[in-house]
Every structure is written in structure tokens, then in C-alpha cells.
Design an enzyme around this catalytic site. Structure first.
Site, PDB file in Angstrom:
ATOM      1  CE1 TYR A  74      -3.403  -2.969   0.935  1.00  0.00           C
ATOM      2  CE2 TYR A  74      -4.299  -1.144  -0.339  1.00  0.00           C
ATOM      3  CZ  TYR A  74      -4.391  -2.451   0.129  1.00  0.00           C
ATOM      4  OH  TYR A  74      -5.459  -3.219  -0.243  1.00  0.00           O
ATOM      5  CG  HIS A 127     -14.041  -0.881  -4.134  1.00  0.00           C
ATOM      6  ND1 HIS A 127     -13.715  -1.404  -5.353  1.00  0.00           N
ATOM      7  CD2 HIS A 127     -15.240  -1.404  -3.814  1.00  0.00           C
ATOM      8  CE1 HIS A 127     -14.694  -2.210  -5.753  1.00  0.00           C
ATOM      9  NE2 HIS A 127     -15.628  -2.233  -4.841  1.00  0.00           N
ATOM     10  CB  CYS A 139      -9.528   2.853  19.253  1.00  0.00           C
ATOM     11  SG  CYS A 139      -8.779   3.764  20.623  1.00  0.00           S
ATOM     12  CB  CYS A 148      -5.794   6.173  19.700  1.00  0.00           C
ATOM     13  SG  CYS A 148      -5.686   5.689  21.433  1.00  0.00           S
ATOM     14  N   GLY A 201     -13.347   1.778 -18.084  1.00  0.00           N
ATOM     15  CA  GLY A 201     -12.101   1.239 -17.554  1.00  0.00           C
ATOM     16  C   GLY A 201     -12.233   0.239 -16.438  1.00  0.00           C
ATOM     17  CG  ASN A 227     -12.178  -1.965 -21.180  1.00  0.00           C
ATOM     18  OD1 ASN A 227     -11.072  -2.148 -21.681  1.00  0.00           O
ATOM     19  ND2 ASN A 227     -12.517  -2.457 -20.004  1.00  0.00           N
TER      20      ASN A 227
HETATM   21  C1  BV8 Z   1     -17.962  -8.462  -0.469  1.00  0.00           C
HETATM   22  C2  BV8 Z   1      -9.914  -1.774  -2.716  1.00  0.00           C
HETATM   23  C3  BV8 Z   1     -19.195  -9.588   1.094  1.00  0.00           C
HETATM   24  C4  BV8 Z   1      -8.664  -2.389  -2.179  1.00  0.00           C
HETATM   25  C5  BV8 Z   1     -11.035  -3.469  -4.054  1.00  0.00           C
HETATM   26  C6  BV8 Z   1     -20.289 -12.286  -6.638  1.00  0.00           C
HETATM   27  C7  BV8 Z   1     -19.697 -13.053  -7.572  1.00  0.00           C
HETATM   28  C8  BV8 Z   1     -18.326 -13.396  -7.437  1.00  0.00           C
HETATM   29  C9  BV8 Z   1     -17.541 -12.946  -6.360  1.00  0.00           C
HETATM   30  C10 BV8 Z   1     -18.141 -12.172  -5.425  1.00  0.00           C
HETATM   31  C11 BV8 Z   1     -19.511 -11.856  -5.548  1.00  0.00           C
HETATM   32  N1  BV8 Z   1     -19.811 -11.079  -4.493  1.00  0.00           N
HETATM   33  C12 BV8 Z   1     -18.706 -10.912  -3.707  1.00  0.00           C
HETATM   34  C13 BV8 Z   1     -17.677 -11.576  -4.253  1.00  0.00           C
HETATM   35  C14 BV8 Z   1     -16.328 -11.628  -3.721  1.00  0.00           C
HETATM   36  C15 BV8 Z   1     -15.460 -10.429  -4.125  1.00  0.00           C
HETATM   37  C16 BV8 Z   1     -15.234 -10.403  -5.605  1.00  0.00           C
HETATM   38  O1  BV8 Z   1     -15.858  -9.680  -6.344  1.00  0.00           O
HETATM   39  N2  BV8 Z   1     -14.255 -11.234  -6.005  1.00  0.00           N
HETATM   40  C17 BV8 Z   1     -13.880 -11.260  -7.448  1.00  0.00           C
HETATM   41  C18 BV8 Z   1     -12.378 -11.106  -7.563  1.00  0.00           C
HETATM   42  C19 BV8 Z   1     -14.344 -12.533  -8.064  1.00  0.00           C
HETATM   43  N3  BV8 Z   1     -16.069  -9.169  -3.690  1.00  0.00           N
HETATM   44  C20 BV8 Z   1     -15.784  -8.750  -2.429  1.00  0.00           C
HETATM   45  O2  BV8 Z   1     -15.076  -9.357  -1.654  1.00  0.00           O
HETATM   46  C21 BV8 Z   1     -16.447  -7.442  -2.006  1.00  0.00           C
HETATM   47  N4  BV8 Z   1     -16.966  -7.590  -0.693  1.00  0.00           N
HETATM   48  O3  BV8 Z   1     -18.535  -9.063  -1.344  1.00  0.00           O
HETATM   49  O4  BV8 Z   1     -18.240  -8.576   0.829  1.00  0.00           O
HETATM   50  C22 BV8 Z   1     -19.814  -9.175   2.274  1.00  0.00           C
HETATM   51  C23 BV8 Z   1     -21.116  -8.813   2.164  1.00  0.00           C
HETATM   52  C24 BV8 Z   1     -21.758  -8.495   3.337  1.00  0.00           C
HETATM   53  C25 BV8 Z   1     -21.052  -8.536   4.530  1.00  0.00           C
HETATM   54  C26 BV8 Z   1     -19.698  -8.864   4.587  1.00  0.00           C
HETATM   55  C27 BV8 Z   1     -19.057  -9.170   3.422  1.00  0.00           C
HETATM   56  C28 BV8 Z   1     -15.394  -6.311  -1.894  1.00  0.00           C
HETATM   57  C29 BV8 Z   1     -14.813  -6.014  -3.210  1.00  0.00           C
HETATM   58  C30 BV8 Z   1     -13.869  -4.793  -3.091  1.00  0.00           C
HETATM   59  C31 BV8 Z   1     -12.430  -5.208  -2.950  1.00  0.00           C
HETATM   60  N5  BV8 Z   1     -11.545  -4.031  -2.961  1.00  0.00           N
HETATM   61  N6  BV8 Z   1     -10.265  -2.350  -4.002  1.00  0.00           N
HETATM   62  C32 BV8 Z   1      -7.447  -2.031  -2.992  1.00  0.00           C
HETATM   63  O5  BV8 Z   1      -7.580  -1.346  -4.038  1.00  0.00           O
HETATM   64  O6  BV8 Z   1      -6.372  -2.435  -2.545  1.00  0.00           O
HETATM   65  S1  BV8 Z   1     -11.407  -4.161  -5.593  1.00  0.00           S
HETATM   66  C33 BV8 Z   1     -10.209  -3.511  -6.675  1.00  0.00           C
HETATM   67  O7  BV8 Z   1     -10.130  -4.441  -7.713  1.00  0.00           O
HETATM   68  C34 BV8 Z   1     -10.547  -2.205  -7.340  1.00  0.00           C
HETATM   69  O8  BV8 Z   1     -11.155  -1.288  -6.468  1.00  0.00           O
HETATM   70  C35 BV8 Z   1     -11.492  -2.647  -8.457  1.00  0.00           C
HETATM   71  O9  BV8 Z   1     -12.795  -2.760  -7.994  1.00  0.00           O
HETATM   72  C36 BV8 Z   1     -10.985  -4.038  -8.745  1.00  0.00           C
HETATM   73  C37 BV8 Z   1     -10.168  -4.047  -9.997  1.00  0.00           C
HETATM   74  O10 BV8 Z   1     -11.066  -4.059 -11.044  1.00  0.00           O
HETATM   75  P1  BV8 Z   1     -10.946  -2.916 -12.200  1.00  0.00           P
HETATM   76  O11 BV8 Z   1     -10.996  -1.573 -11.563  1.00  0.00           O
HETATM   77  O12 BV8 Z   1     -11.933  -3.282 -13.204  1.00  0.00           O
HETATM   78  O13 BV8 Z   1      -9.438  -3.097 -12.716  1.00  0.00           O
HETATM   79  P2  BV8 Z   1      -8.808  -4.307 -13.554  1.00  0.00           P
HETATM   80  O14 BV8 Z   1      -7.365  -4.179 -13.386  1.00  0.00           O
HETATM   81  O15 BV8 Z   1      -9.471  -5.576 -13.232  1.00  0.00           O
HETATM   82  O16 BV8 Z   1      -9.234  -3.972 -15.083  1.00  0.00           O
HETATM   83  C38 BV8 Z   1      -8.827  -2.769 -15.665  1.00  0.00           C
HETATM   84  C39 BV8 Z   1      -9.714  -2.581 -16.885  1.00  0.00           C
HETATM   85  O17 BV8 Z   1      -9.389  -1.327 -17.484  1.00  0.00           O
HETATM   86  C40 BV8 Z   1      -9.500  -3.656 -17.955  1.00  0.00           C
HETATM   87  O18 BV8 Z   1     -10.759  -4.072 -18.466  1.00  0.00           O
HETATM   88  C41 BV8 Z   1      -8.692  -2.928 -19.037  1.00  0.00           C
HETATM   89  O19 BV8 Z   1      -8.995  -3.401 -20.328  1.00  0.00           O
HETATM   90  C42 BV8 Z   1      -9.190  -1.505 -18.872  1.00  0.00           C
HETATM   91  N7  BV8 Z   1      -8.220  -0.466 -19.283  1.00  0.00           N
HETATM   92  C43 BV8 Z   1      -6.879  -0.529 -19.212  1.00  0.00           C
HETATM   93  N8  BV8 Z   1      -6.332   0.664 -19.630  1.00  0.00           N
HETATM   94  C44 BV8 Z   1      -7.403   1.473 -19.932  1.00  0.00           C
HETATM   95  C45 BV8 Z   1      -8.602   0.756 -19.710  1.00  0.00           C
HETATM   96  N9  BV8 Z   1      -9.823   1.292 -19.911  1.00  0.00           N
HETATM   97  C46 BV8 Z   1      -9.875   2.594 -20.361  1.00  0.00           C
HETATM   98  N10 BV8 Z   1      -8.755   3.355 -20.584  1.00  0.00           N
HETATM   99  C47 BV8 Z   1      -7.515   2.822 -20.387  1.00  0.00           C
HETATM  100  N11 BV8 Z   1      -6.435   3.567 -20.611  1.00  0.00           N
END
Ligand code: BV8
Length: 255
Positions: A74, A127, A139, A148, A201, A227
């Protein structure tokens, strides 16, 4: 009569959406900030960190298993955000918002502050915020109303409370953690009420954020994707503009 390109069609939809309050909702992902030099989530796993699964690093289990490693990850990403500048895509969205007050709701999965630095207001941050800290555990002083401040923590990796050893974590939503309820509800209301949802994106791989596109479609909105690559929510969209955020959005959102 030359065939309308996807960009022309979406510009026409935008003109219609701009005609009413809440007419436009925008959902952004890591690709929105790629041209600002912030690696996408998948790309963040390049080089040093490619040996780790993002959900492993971005999770409470991952943090408790190796706090120093996760804090280091981070810390590097934070520096990347601090060194970055909003791109033409961020600016085009902020400009549109200023030109059409009350029309656009901006929803982001990104934990960077580039939308805000570009001048956008009322951004729904699903997020969290990588530039903010909080305690990993409640805390003990909180019951007595004087929690704190994480700023007082000892400067270790991660910082810890000198009094109780509580560790500092980034104020982001980790996998397995629920989203800030207010944000998710506001985002759901925005996509329920919009005429057009612009998805920029995102791979559409992470839920419940990805579900917002499905919800907008079910609610009768037009869904358009910007995208350069196919995404996991392409089948939900009416229009696909294969281009980058900084190239496409200024054209799409131009007056
Ligand atoms: C939860 C913060 C439950 C941290 C992030 C349903 C189905 C399947 C799985 C699940 C489901 N429900 C829940 C889940 C589990 C999980 C999940 O989704 N898993 C996935 C991996 C399968 N979800 C969770 O755990 C969520 N919480 O469900 O809690 C719960 C409910 C009640 C009570 C208690 C618990 C929490 C999810 C949030 C996690 N935190 N970020 C950090 O950043 O360190 S997610 C993080 O990854 C980002 O914030 C973002 O959301 C994600 C990345 O995705 P993208 O942003 O799309 O980025 P990526 O790299 O994948 O793609 C980039 C895209 O851009 C590409 O398509 C590329 O082509 C394009 N691109 C590239 N360059 C460009 C471009 N586009 C335009 N211009 C360009 N130049």
C-alpha cells in the site's frame, strides 16, 4: 447516409441524458487512471508483486498474516497516487459535471483521488480511499468517545498504537469486506434512475460493483462501455467504444 459510430450513438444518448436531473451515471475502474500512470489492478500485480494474488494482499487475512508486506504494498501504491495527475478523461468528466449541474452521478471503484483532483464533486467511492488510514481493530478508548488518532501511531511498518499495539491499515474495502453502505445504496439509486450508464475502464470482475451495470440495464437504462479490451460485463451493454478513457471521454463529453 454514413453509418453512426458507437461514439456518435452514445453522444446522442448523452445529449438526451443531459436533459434531466440524474440522467447520467458513470462507473469507473482502474483503467480510468491507467493513463495517469497508476497501474490497473491486474497490472499492479506486475514485477515485484506478481507472485501474490491481489485478493491475498487486499484482505484482512493477508494483512494479519504479514502486516509489513501488505503495508509495503500500500505504501508503494500510495506514492504512485501522490505522484500521479488527473488525465484528460478525469478532466472531461469534471467539466461535464460543472456544465450540467445535477445531471451526472460519478461512481468509482478506484481508491485514488484523481476524480476529485480533477474537480469532480460528490464522487461515490465504493472501495474507499488509499490516502486515508484507520485502525485494524476497534480502539479500546472509543467507548469513552476519545478514540486514538492513527496519526499518533509509532512510525513502524505498519504503524502501531504506542498504548495498545493496535495496527494501522489503509481505509480501503478489502475482499470479503462489505462496501460502505451509504455509498452502495446511493450508487444503486443512481443507476436505477439514470437514462444512461457510462462504464469506463473496468474489467467488471469485482462484485457488487459490477452488478451496478446489470442493475442499470434491468432498470431500462442504456449501458455504454469505454474500454480498449473486452470485459466481463460486455454482454450487459448496448454500446462498446473500444478506446481509452483519456482519448474517448473528451470527445464523448465535449460540449
Ligand atoms: C464483499 C480496494 C461480502 C482495495 C477493491 C459475486 C460473484 C463473485 C464474487 C463475489 C460476488 N460477491 C462478492 C464476491 C467476492 C469479491 C469479488 O468480487 N471477487 C472477485 C475477484 C471474483 N467481492 C468482495 O469481496 C467485495 N466484498 O462481497 O463482501 C460481504 C457482504 C456483506 C457482509 C460482509 C461481506 C469487496 C470487493 C472490493 C475489494 N476491494 N479495491 C485495494 O484497491 O487495494 S477491488 C479492486 O479491484 C478495485 O477497487 C477494483 O474494484 C478491482 C479491480 O477491477 P478494475 O478496476 O476493473 O481493474 P482491472 O485491473 O481488473 O481492469 C482494468 C480494466 O481497465 C481492464 O478491463 C482494461 O482493459 C481496462 N483499461 C486498461 N487501460 C485502460 C482501460 N480502460 C480505459 N482506458 C484505459 N487507458
Amino acid at each position: 447516409m454514413p453509418r453512426m459510430t458507437a461514439t456518435d450513438t452514445v453522444r446522442a444518448e448523452l445529449a438526451r441524458a443531459a436533459g434531466r436531473p440524474g440522467g447520467l451515471a458513470v462507473l469507473t475502474g482502474a483503467g480510468m487512471s491507467a493513463e495517469s500512470g497508476i497501474p490497473t489492478f491486474r497490472d499492479a500485480m506486475s514485477g515485484l508483486w506478481s507472485r501474490f494474488d491481489p485478493a491475498q494482499l487486499a484482505s484482512e487475512e493477508g494483512f494479519r498474516a504479514d502486516p509489513a508486506r501488505v503495508w509495503q504494498w500500500y505504501a508503494e501504491r500510495r506514492q504512485g497516487v501522490l505522484d500521479a495527475q488527473p488525465n484528460a478523461g478525469h478532466r472531461a468528466l469534471a467539466d461535464f459535471q460543472q456544465r450540467h449541474p445535477g445531471v451526472m452521478t460519478l461512481i468509482t471503484q478506484n481508491v485514488d483521488d484523481l476524480h476529485q483532483r480533477a474537480g469532480a464533486t460528490g464522487v461515490l467511492r465504493l472501495h474507499g480511499d488509499i490516502l486515508q488510514d484507520r485502525w485494524i481493530d476497534p480502539c479500546p478508548r472509543a467507548q469513552r468517545g476519545n478514540c486514538c488518532d492513527t496519526g499518533w501511531a509509532l512510525d513502524t511498518q505498519p504503524p502501531v498504537c504506542a498504548e495498545c499495539g493496535n495496527q494501522v491499515r489503509p481505509d480501503v474495502v478489502w475482499f470479503g469486506e462489505s462496501l460502505p453502505l451509504g455509498m452502495l445504496t446511493a450508487a444503486e439509486q443512481a443507476v436505477d434512475g439514470c437514462a444512461l450508464l457510462l462504464v469506463v475502464g473496468t474489467s467488471g470482475a469485482v462484485w457488487p460493483a459490477a452488478g451496478l451495470a446489470h442493475r442499470a440495464r434491468r432498470a431500462g437504462a442504456t449501458v455504454a462501455i469505454v474500454n480498449p479490451q473486452p470485459s466481463e460485463i460486455d454482454d450487459v451493454a448496448h454500446h462498446h467504444i473500444r478506446g481509452t478513457a483519456a482519448e474517448v471521454l473528451p470527445v464523448l463529453l465535449a460540449a
